[in-house]
Design an enzyme around this catalytic site. Structure first.
Site, short mmCIF file in Angstrom:
data_model
loop_
_atom_site.label_atom_id
_atom_site.label_comp_id
_atom_site.label_asym_id
_atom_site.label_seq_id
_atom_site.Cartn_x
_atom_site.Cartn_y
_atom_site.Cartn_z
N SER A 179 -0.93 -28.94 94.27
CA SER A 179 -2.38 -28.86 94.38
C SER A 179 -2.84 -27.72 93.51
O SER A 179 -2.05 -26.81 93.18
CB SER A 179 -2.77 -28.60 95.84
OG SER A 179 -4.12 -28.18 95.95
N TYR A 239 -2.30 -24.60 104.25
CA TYR A 239 -2.23 -25.47 103.07
C TYR A 239 -1.90 -24.66 101.82
O TYR A 239 -1.04 -25.04 101.03
CB TYR A 239 -3.56 -26.21 102.90
CG TYR A 239 -3.53 -27.33 101.91
CD1 TYR A 239 -2.99 -28.57 102.24
CD2 TYR A 239 -4.03 -27.19 100.61
CE1 TYR A 239 -2.97 -29.63 101.34
CE2 TYR A 239 -4.01 -28.22 99.70
CZ TYR A 239 -3.48 -29.44 100.07
OH TYR A 239 -3.46 -30.48 99.15
#
Length: 252
Positions: free
Chosen positions: A134, A147
């Site tokens: 990401s 995350y």
């Protein structure tokens, strides 16, 4: 059809980015193995679309389930660790069970699939490991402690295995998308609205896309195309890299 004769396991591939990657690899001739949850009828349709692809609904947070899936899947030439989950909350209120889930699925599961796939790749002298990271593997955003930690972790893990496997014909790389229009992103919008006190439109325009210079969501098929490139022989020296597909977000 440059992937004819290759078997590709894509985790989290019953929807979103993973499904787009699976479709792209299948389109290049790979035998695709799906993993993920979903409606049984819809999964049956996907399997048919992808040439009778095998499907394993293994819970990747369960080590025994991962081991069983990898044993049943056989030798894997291309491993795409894509499965992931998200939760948005201030760190002092972050639920411990959510932290544990995110780290287990986004990071630890990739360790287990990789350790089990590598012996077969080494034996064949060829392999591709692609980890969906990401933009949050490179930069951070508030309220996403687990995350951010998991994606920074997967980037470091990728570099390590890239070095370990470099002389065995196996490469390992990350793809780090910005915000991709998937069910995962749709699902986090309400949490972000609550955490920041914003409307849906404000979350999309002022939070999600504010740093993507293109002001566009990344499309899953764009990630699939990059994954396919990393499987080409021409990419044999692309190793340990973290590829941004984020509309310019991390260029700043």
């Amino acid at each position: 059809m440059f992937l004819q004769g290759r078997r590709a396991l894509v985790t989290g591939s019953t929807s979103g980015i993973g499904l787009a990657i699976a479709r792209t690899l299948h389109g290049e001739g790979a035998e695709v193995v799906l993993n993920g949850f979903g409606d049984e009828g819809e999964i049956a349709t996907l399997r048919e679309e992808l040439g009778g692809a095998a499907h394993f609904g293994a819970d990747l947070t369960d080590v025994a389930a991962v081991e069983a899936m990898m044993a049943d899947a056989g030798v894997i030439d291309i491993l795409v660790n894509n499965a992931g989950v998200q939760h948005v909350s201030p760190v002092e209120d972050f639920p411990v069970d959510k932290w544990n889930l995110i780290i287990a699925l986004n990071l630890t599961a990739a360790f287990h699939t990789t350790r089990l796939a590598v012996p077969g790749m080494k034996a064949k002298g060829w392999g591709r490991i692609i980890n969906t990271a990401s933009a949050h593997s490179k930069v951070a955003s508030p309220f996403k402690s687990a995350y951010n930690a998991s994606k920074h972790g997967i980037a470091g893990f990728t570099k390590t295995i890239a070095l370990e496997l470099a002389e065995h014909g196996v490469t390992a790389n990350c793809i780090s998308p910005g915000y991709v229009w998937t069910p995962l992103i749709e699902g986090q919008i309400p949490d972000t609205m609550k955490a920041r006190g914003l409307s849906r439109e404000e979350v999309i325009n002022d939070v999600l896309l504010v740093k993507q210079a293109t002001k566009k969501f990344v499309q899953p098929e764009e990630v699939g195309a990059l994954a396919a490139f990393l499987c080409r022989d021409e990419a044999q020296n692309v190793n340990g890299a973290n590829w941004s597909v984020d509309g310019g977000w991390t260029a700043e």
